[in-house]
Structures are given as C-alpha cells and as structure tokens.
Scaffold this motif. Structure first.
Motif, PDB file in Angstrom:
ATOM      1  N   PRO A  73      21.995 -68.010 118.465  1.00  0.00           N
ATOM      2  CA  PRO A  73      23.214 -67.737 119.284  1.00  0.00           C
ATOM      3  C   PRO A  73      23.594 -69.320 119.768  1.00  0.00           C
ATOM      4  CG  PRO A  73      21.179 -67.142 120.367  1.00  0.00           C
ATOM      5  CD  PRO A  73      20.840 -67.310 118.809  1.00  0.00           C
ATOM      6  N   LYS A  74      24.752 -69.299 120.372  1.00  0.00           N
ATOM      7  CA  LYS A  74      25.243 -70.301 121.258  1.00  0.00           C
ATOM      8  C   LYS A  74      25.443 -69.667 122.614  1.00  0.00           C
ATOM      9  CE  LYS A  74      28.825 -73.637 121.863  1.00  0.00           C
ATOM     10  NZ  LYS A  74      30.292 -74.340 121.310  1.00  0.00           N
ATOM     11  N   ILE A  75      24.532 -70.410 123.536  1.00  0.00           N
ATOM     12  CA  ILE A  75      24.673 -69.984 124.886  1.00  0.00           C
ATOM     13  C   ILE A  75      25.892 -70.499 125.546  1.00  0.00           C
ATOM     14  CG2 ILE A  75      23.386 -69.541 127.134  1.00  0.00           C
ATOM     15  CD1 ILE A  75      21.825 -68.211 124.480  1.00  0.00           C
ATOM     16  N   LEU A  76      26.638 -69.721 125.879  1.00  0.00           N
ATOM     17  CA  LEU A  76      27.985 -70.360 126.717  1.00  0.00           C
ATOM     18  C   LEU A  76      27.833 -70.046 128.074  1.00  0.00           C
ATOM     19  CD1 LEU A  76      30.726 -68.037 124.360  1.00  0.00           C
ATOM     20  CD2 LEU A  76      29.695 -70.292 124.108  1.00  0.00           C
ATOM     21  N   LYS A  77      27.141 -69.311 128.631  1.00  0.00           N
ATOM     22  CA  LYS A  77      27.196 -69.079 130.073  1.00  0.00           C
ATOM     23  C   LYS A  77      25.539 -68.511 130.460  1.00  0.00           C
ATOM     24  CE  LYS A  77      29.788 -67.384 134.137  1.00  0.00           C
ATOM     25  NZ  LYS A  77      30.639 -66.460 134.292  1.00  0.00           N
ATOM     26  N   GLY A  78      25.025 -68.954 131.560  1.00  0.00           N
ATOM     27  CA  GLY A  78      24.101 -68.073 132.012  1.00  0.00           C
ATOM     28  C   GLY A  78      22.830 -68.633 131.164  1.00  0.00           C
ATOM     29  N   ASN A  79      21.885 -67.392 131.149  1.00  0.00           N
ATOM     30  CA  ASN A  79      20.633 -67.826 130.495  1.00  0.00           C
ATOM     31  C   ASN A  79      20.066 -66.536 129.403  1.00  0.00           C
ATOM     32  OD1 ASN A  79      19.880 -65.631 132.211  1.00  0.00           O
ATOM     33  ND2 ASN A  79      17.777 -66.474 132.553  1.00  0.00           N
ATOM     34  N   TRP A  80      19.801 -66.727 128.247  1.00  0.00           N
ATOM     35  CA  TRP A  80      19.323 -65.779 127.380  1.00  0.00           C
ATOM     36  C   TRP A  80      18.250 -66.191 126.878  1.00  0.00           C
ATOM     37  CZ3 TRP A  80      21.564 -61.144 126.429  1.00  0.00           C
ATOM     38  CH2 TRP A  80      23.050 -61.004 126.817  1.00  0.00           C
ATOM     39  N   THR A  81      16.999 -65.374 126.669  1.00  0.00           N
ATOM     40  CA  THR A  81      15.634 -65.815 126.323  1.00  0.00           C
ATOM     41  C   THR A  81      15.457 -64.575 125.049  1.00  0.00           C
ATOM     42  OG1 THR A  81      15.167 -66.696 128.292  1.00  0.00           O
ATOM     43  CG2 THR A  81      13.386 -66.525 126.753  1.00  0.00           C
ATOM     44  N   LEU A  82      14.892 -64.842 123.914  1.00  0.00           N
ATOM     45  CA  LEU A  82      14.325 -63.903 123.105  1.00  0.00           C
ATOM     46  C   LEU A  82      12.771 -63.685 123.314  1.00  0.00           C
ATOM     47  CD1 LEU A  82      14.497 -62.090 120.637  1.00  0.00           C
ATOM     48  CD2 LEU A  82      14.027 -64.287 119.224  1.00  0.00           C
ATOM     49  N   TYR A  83      12.634 -62.621 123.822  1.00  0.00           N
ATOM     50  CA  TYR A  83      11.128 -62.158 124.211  1.00  0.00           C
ATOM     51  C   TYR A  83      10.778 -60.931 124.549  1.00  0.00           C
ATOM     52  CZ  TYR A  83      12.219 -61.332 129.344  1.00  0.00           C
ATOM     53  OH  TYR A  83      12.809 -60.969 130.472  1.00  0.00           O
ATOM     54  N   GLU A  84       9.545 -60.266 124.485  1.00  0.00           N
ATOM     55  CA  GLU A  84       9.214 -59.064 124.694  1.00  0.00           C
ATOM     56  C   GLU A  84       9.012 -58.712 126.170  1.00  0.00           C
ATOM     57  OE1 GLU A  84       5.909 -57.970 122.177  1.00  0.00           O
ATOM     58  OE2 GLU A  84       6.869 -58.336 120.419  1.00  0.00           O
ATOM     59  N   ASP A  85       9.766 -57.912 126.663  1.00  0.00           N
ATOM     60  CA  ASP A  85       9.492 -57.486 128.044  1.00  0.00           C
ATOM     61  C   ASP A  85       8.818 -56.516 128.093  1.00  0.00           C
ATOM     62  OD1 ASP A  85      11.167 -55.835 127.226  1.00  0.00           O
ATOM     63  OD2 ASP A  85      12.607 -55.492 128.732  1.00  0.00           O
ATOM     64  N   ARG A  86       8.635 -55.606 126.949  1.00  0.00           N
ATOM     65  CA  ARG A  86       7.429 -54.732 126.760  1.00  0.00           C
ATOM     66  C   ARG A  86       6.711 -55.086 125.640  1.00  0.00           C
ATOM     67  NH1 ARG A  86       9.270 -49.777 130.019  1.00  0.00           N
ATOM     68  NH2 ARG A  86      10.033 -50.664 131.834  1.00  0.00           N
ATOM     69  N   PRO A  87       5.600 -54.739 125.358  1.00  0.00           N
ATOM     70  CA  PRO A  87       4.964 -54.841 124.044  1.00  0.00           C
ATOM     71  C   PRO A  87       5.441 -54.185 122.893  1.00  0.00           C
ATOM     72  CG  PRO A  87       3.177 -54.411 125.762  1.00  0.00           C
ATOM     73  CD  PRO A  87       4.549 -54.136 126.369  1.00  0.00           C
ATOM     74  N   GLY A  88       6.055 -54.957 122.044  1.00  0.00           N
ATOM     75  CA  GLY A  88       6.551 -54.425 120.738  1.00  0.00           C
ATOM     76  C   GLY A  88       8.122 -54.088 120.983  1.00  0.00           C
ATOM     77  N   LYS A  89       8.467 -54.549 121.863  1.00  0.00           N
ATOM     78  CA  LYS A  89      10.033 -54.373 122.116  1.00  0.00           C
ATOM     79  C   LYS A  89      10.692 -55.595 122.368  1.00  0.00           C
ATOM     80  CE  LYS A  89       9.436 -50.106 122.564  1.00  0.00           C
ATOM     81  NZ  LYS A  89      10.119 -48.903 121.947  1.00  0.00           N
ATOM     82  N   PRO A  90      10.901 -56.385 121.452  1.00  0.00           N
ATOM     83  CA  PRO A  90      11.789 -57.861 121.463  1.00  0.00           C
ATOM     84  C   PRO A  90      13.042 -57.647 121.810  1.00  0.00           C
ATOM     85  CG  PRO A  90      11.248 -57.436 119.264  1.00  0.00           C
ATOM     86  CD  PRO A  90      10.487 -56.218 120.045  1.00  0.00           C
ATOM     87  N   GLY A  91      13.809 -58.649 122.482  1.00  0.00           N
ATOM     88  CA  GLY A  91      15.218 -58.687 122.569  1.00  0.00           C
ATOM     89  C   GLY A  91      15.650 -59.942 123.323  1.00  0.00           C
ATOM     90  N   TRP A  92      16.997 -60.174 123.021  1.00  0.00           N
ATOM     91  CA  TRP A  92      17.533 -61.196 123.661  1.00  0.00           C
ATOM     92  C   TRP A  92      18.005 -60.773 125.226  1.00  0.00           C
ATOM     93  CZ3 TRP A  92      17.999 -66.251 122.230  1.00  0.00           C
ATOM     94  CH2 TRP A  92      17.724 -66.310 121.263  1.00  0.00           C
ATOM     95  N   ILE A  93      17.309 -61.440 126.197  1.00  0.00           N
ATOM     96  CA  ILE A  93      17.333 -60.774 127.370  1.00  0.00           C
ATOM     97  C   ILE A  93      17.980 -61.936 128.509  1.00  0.00           C
ATOM     98  CG2 ILE A  93      16.120 -59.846 129.332  1.00  0.00           C
ATOM     99  CD1 ILE A  93      14.004 -58.819 127.413  1.00  0.00           C
TER     100      ILE A  93
END
Length: 126
Positions: A73-93
């Motif tokens: 992705p190209k971040i246009l505004k704000g912040n996006w991080t790919l991580y697991e906020d819950r074990p086994g549940k990754p996502g762009w957050i």
C-alpha cells in the motif's frame, strides 16, 4: 477510521448481486451430476458448472494480511500498520481517523475483486 454508510451499502449491493447470480446458476444444477462421495482433494462440482463462475487461479495482484502480497500500500494520510491486534488475527490497522491508503491492483480478462473488513470483534464467536 470506519467507512461510512455508502461503503456499507456498496458492499451489501455487491454481495446481494453476487449471491443472486450464484443462486440463479445453482438452480440449473442437477444432483445426479455431483459426485457425492466427495474427495476433498478434487473439485466438488463438474467442470461444466464450475466454468460458469469466473475465478482467477493465478491472480496478478494480491493484497492480504494473511499471506504474501504482490503489492504494497501507499499510505496517503494517517497511519496504517500490518500487525496482529489479536493472536492469529492480522490486519492493516489504523488508529487515526480518516487515514487513507492506496493499493494499485491489476486485473485479467475476467476481473474479480474481493474486499473484506472487520469493524470489531464484538459479538463474534461463542
């Protein structure tokens, strides 16, 4: 940031249209044409039915939190991080309202696009 009602309506319309098309196709299927002994290593429906539904076996672009992506992705505004906020549940957050990202995709002869998102884990599971 959570998408507005127009995004919800667009996703709902897309799903309803897709399900209707699939249902219409399934109505023409015959049980006797299906292999009910089911070997899960093989396709369930005969090729004559599978070929009615466009699919891409070798996508030219993949953007996924679960497996290797072919695009970033190209971040246009704000912040996006790919991580697991819950074990086994990754996502762009994103933790900032109105954060935007851009993802360039390519499509082949019969374009297919799948978009999924989760607003909250609330009321999921047992």
């Amino acid at each position: 940031a959570h998408p507005g009602f127009k995004t919800h309506q667009a996703v709902a319309d897309m799903l309803a249209f897709s399900f209707r098309r699939i249902w219409d196709q399934m109505l023409t299927m015959k049980v006797e044409d299906m292999d009910l002994s089911r070997d899960f290593r093989k396709a369930f429906h005969p090729a004559k039915y599978r070929n009615k539904f466009p699919r891409c076996m070798y996508p030219c672009s993949v953007f996924s939190a679960f497996r290797s992506s072919t695009v970033q992705p190209k971040i246009l505004k704000g912040n996006w991080t790919l991580y697991e906020d819950r074990p086994g549940k990754p996502g762009w957050i994103s933790t900032e309202p109105e954060s935007l990202m851009q993802v360039e995709l390519c499509f082949r002869q019969k374009p297919t696009f799948t978009f999924t998102y989760l607003r909250s884990y609330e009321k999921l599971g047992a």
